[in-house]
Design an enzyme around this catalytic site. Structure first.
Site, short mmCIF file in Angstrom:
data_model
loop_
_atom_site.label_atom_id
_atom_site.label_comp_id
_atom_site.label_asym_id
_atom_site.label_seq_id
_atom_site.Cartn_x
_atom_site.Cartn_y
_atom_site.Cartn_z
N ASP A 13 38.96 25.73 56.07
CA ASP A 13 39.19 24.70 55.06
C ASP A 13 37.93 24.36 54.27
O ASP A 13 37.73 23.22 53.86
CB ASP A 13 39.76 23.41 55.69
CG ASP A 13 40.94 23.69 56.58
OD1 ASP A 13 41.82 24.45 56.14
OD2 ASP A 13 40.98 23.19 57.72
N LYS A 16 37.83 28.06 50.41
CA LYS A 16 37.73 29.50 50.10
C LYS A 16 38.60 29.90 48.93
O LYS A 16 38.24 30.78 48.16
CB LYS A 16 38.14 30.33 51.33
CG LYS A 16 37.13 30.26 52.46
CD LYS A 16 37.53 31.16 53.60
CE LYS A 16 38.65 30.64 54.45
NZ LYS A 16 38.39 29.42 55.19
N GLY A 40 45.67 28.76 54.86
CA GLY A 40 46.21 28.04 53.71
C GLY A 40 45.19 28.09 52.60
O GLY A 40 44.17 27.42 52.66
N HIS A 41 45.42 28.94 51.62
CA HIS A 41 44.48 29.07 50.51
C HIS A 41 45.12 28.54 49.23
O HIS A 41 46.17 29.03 48.82
CB HIS A 41 44.06 30.53 50.33
CG HIS A 41 43.26 31.05 51.50
ND1 HIS A 41 42.91 32.36 51.65
CD2 HIS A 41 42.75 30.40 52.57
CE1 HIS A 41 42.21 32.50 52.77
NE2 HIS A 41 42.10 31.33 53.35
N GLN A 223 40.48 31.24 57.98
CA GLN A 223 39.90 30.32 58.97
C GLN A 223 38.38 30.25 58.79
O GLN A 223 37.90 30.39 57.68
CB GLN A 223 40.28 30.73 60.41
CG GLN A 223 41.76 30.53 60.73
CD GLN A 223 42.62 31.71 60.34
OE1 GLN A 223 42.29 32.85 60.64
NE2 GLN A 223 43.74 31.46 59.71
P1 IMP Z 1 46.20 29.23 65.47
O1 IMP Z 1 45.37 30.07 64.54
O2 IMP Z 1 47.49 28.78 64.86
O3 IMP Z 1 46.39 29.88 66.80
O4 IMP Z 1 45.38 27.88 65.75
C1 IMP Z 1 44.16 27.89 66.50
C2 IMP Z 1 43.15 26.91 65.91
O5 IMP Z 1 42.74 27.39 64.64
C3 IMP Z 1 43.68 25.50 65.70
O6 IMP Z 1 42.62 24.59 65.93
C4 IMP Z 1 44.04 25.49 64.22
O7 IMP Z 1 44.01 24.19 63.67
C5 IMP Z 1 42.94 26.37 63.66
N1 IMP Z 1 43.31 27.02 62.41
C6 IMP Z 1 44.12 28.09 62.24
N2 IMP Z 1 44.20 28.44 60.95
C7 IMP Z 1 43.41 27.58 60.28
C8 IMP Z 1 43.04 27.45 58.91
O8 IMP Z 1 43.44 28.23 58.02
N3 IMP Z 1 42.18 26.43 58.61
C9 IMP Z 1 41.67 25.61 59.55
N4 IMP Z 1 41.97 25.70 60.85
C10 IMP Z 1 42.84 26.67 61.21
#
Ligand code: IMP
Length: 429
Positions: A13, A16, A40-41, A223
């Site tokens: 977040d 990007k 989420g972009h 991420q």
């Molecule tokens: P998962 O990727 O859904 O398995 O989530 C694992 C961790 O990564 C959690 O803390 C999510 O909030 C975080 N996370 C996954 N995708 C994103 C992203 O695009 N932005 C921020 N945090 C993310």
């Protein structure tokens, strides 16, 4: 010709979307190399906002876009995202999008397992996006995944599904869940095959050709480096490698294809989900940053946790991702603060340390050591040159560079593309 990898240098977040869009205009090919539709972009183009989760940002600009083998792909979410974009006038076809034949598929049983674990009262709650990302990667490493190419070979698909279910149904029984039948999964896959298979390609080969033709390749990370399965705040991480090195293995190009690593870095720190966050401010400062910065998740709508800039973490990320320069985002969110803190080191059990320790217990115990800088009252929103910035804001940026050991290549001062101060163009390194 330079190929550029963009990674988040914090917990995701970092903004990007805007930077990737700016770079994708100059690129010929845009590649996603890890993660899935947990990302989420947001891109804002001519006042229209596009929210992408799985597709590379280049699709919005009609550039050749690639989903590499390092991604986990939910075929139904893929079709839904393509449809959503179509409603906004963006046409996604095999002419402008290819998916690696060896990409791992996310199935409904992965999503269910992710949610079951997250909702369970026992075990470690990670705060995942419940998209099935972790369980899908587990199956990949466990060598029982269904991959995109399997949808083409229906005579062997059923056997693969049965093999997968031997594992999952054992798990489901243990979790008091009903077993899933092979017919249901088979139907789930075959019902979508015709919509996804036309995009299938040998991506490593395609990219090798593009590279040899001197095309510019942009690798779009999702991420952030602190959510990396190896280098992040384990176990509160995502299930893929999010560091820049993954761009090579997650696309099938070797590491020598990478010329520049751009770390997207927010001028303060946020995190979604559980896990250590040394500079978190659960007070009026955190509320100020969250409100000013609109810190709500693009995918899940969850409120993001907010805190001061942590130079220790970003300095570490500069090493683990080999960051060449950073794009500093959301500086304007700090406008109006009397003073601004930067974490320069930690105290751990009475000792000063300059890195994030690897163990979960130690990560929870570290206390930030801050340096305090004066704030500025003027607005930096929309600044397009250094001359538009107040002296104290420039001082803050220079201090960030000094502490993290990497230069600012780009400074973003609003979600608008033009509101950017360019110091060094990564593609012209
Ligand atoms: P998962 O990727 O859904 O398995 O989530 C694992 C961790 O990564 C959690 O803390 C999510 O909030 C975080 N996370 C996954 N995708 C994103 C992203 O695009 N932005 C921020 N945090 C993310």
């Amino acid at each position: 010709m330079a190929n550029v990898v963009v990674v988040g240098s914090q917990w995701g977040d970092e903004g990007k979307g805007k930077i990737v869009d700016w770079l994708s205009e100059q690129a010929d090919v845009i590649v996603r190399f890890q993660g899935g539709h947990n990302a989420g972009h947001t891109l804002v183009i001519d006042g229209t906002s596009y929210k992408l989760s799985l597709l590379p940002s280049g699709v919005v600009r009609g550039k050749m876009s690639v989903i590499g083998n390092g991604v986990v792909l939910d075929p139904h979410a893929f079709v839904a995202e393509v449809e959503k974009l179509k409603a906004q006038g963006v046409v996604v076809t095999p002419e402008n999008l290819r998916i690696a034949e060896n990409v791992t598929l996310i199935l409904s049983l992965h999503r269910e397992l992710d949610a079951l674990r997250e909702n369970s009262s026992t075990g470690t709650k990670i705060g995942t996006t419940k998209r099935g990302i972790g369980p899908a990667y587990e199956d990949k490493v466990g060598r029982r995944s269904i991959r995109l190419m399997d949808l083409k070979n229906l005579d062997t698909l059923r056997g693969k599904v049965e093999r997968l279910l031997a594992h999952h149904n054992a798990l489901r029984r243990g979790l008091d869940q009903e077993e899933v039948s092979a017919d249901v999964i088979y139907e789930e896959l075959t019902s979508v095959a015709d919509q996804v298979l036309p995009f299938m390609d040998s991506v490593w080969k395609l990219l090798d050709g593009e590279r040899k033709d001197g095309k510019r390749i942009l690798f779009e990370g999702a991420q952030g480096a602190l959510l990396d399965i190896d280098h992040g705040t384990y176990p509160f991480v995502t299930s893929s490698n999010t560091v820049a090195g993954q761009a090579a293995s997650g696309s099938g190009l070797g590491p020598t294809a990478i010329d520049y690593v751009l770390g997207i870095t927010k001028a303060y720190t946020t995190r979604v989900g559980e896990g250590p966050f040394p500079t978190e401010q659960q007070n009026e400062v955190g509320d100020f940053l969250g409100t000013r910065g609109h810190e709500f998740g693009t995918v899940t709508g969850r409120k993001r946790r907010c805190g001061w800039f942590d130079a220790v973490l970003v300095r570490q990320t500069v090493c683990t991702s080999g960051i060449s320069g950073i794009a500093l985002t959301k500086l304007d969110v700090l406008d109006g603060l009397d003073e601004i803190k930067i974490c320069v080191a930690y105290e751990l059990d009475g000792e000063r340390i300059d890195y994030l320790p690897a163990s979960q217990g130690a990560q929870e115990r570290v206390k930030p050591i801050y340096e305090t800088l004066p704030g500025w009252k003027e607005s930096t929103e929309g600044a397009r040159s250094w001359a538009d910035l107040p002296a104290q804001a420039i001082k803050y940026v220079r201090q960030v560079e000094e502490l993290i050991g990497a230069p600012v290549a780009l400074l973003s001062t609003s979600p608008e593309r033009e509101d950017t101060i360019l110091v060094q163009n990564p593609f012209q390194d």
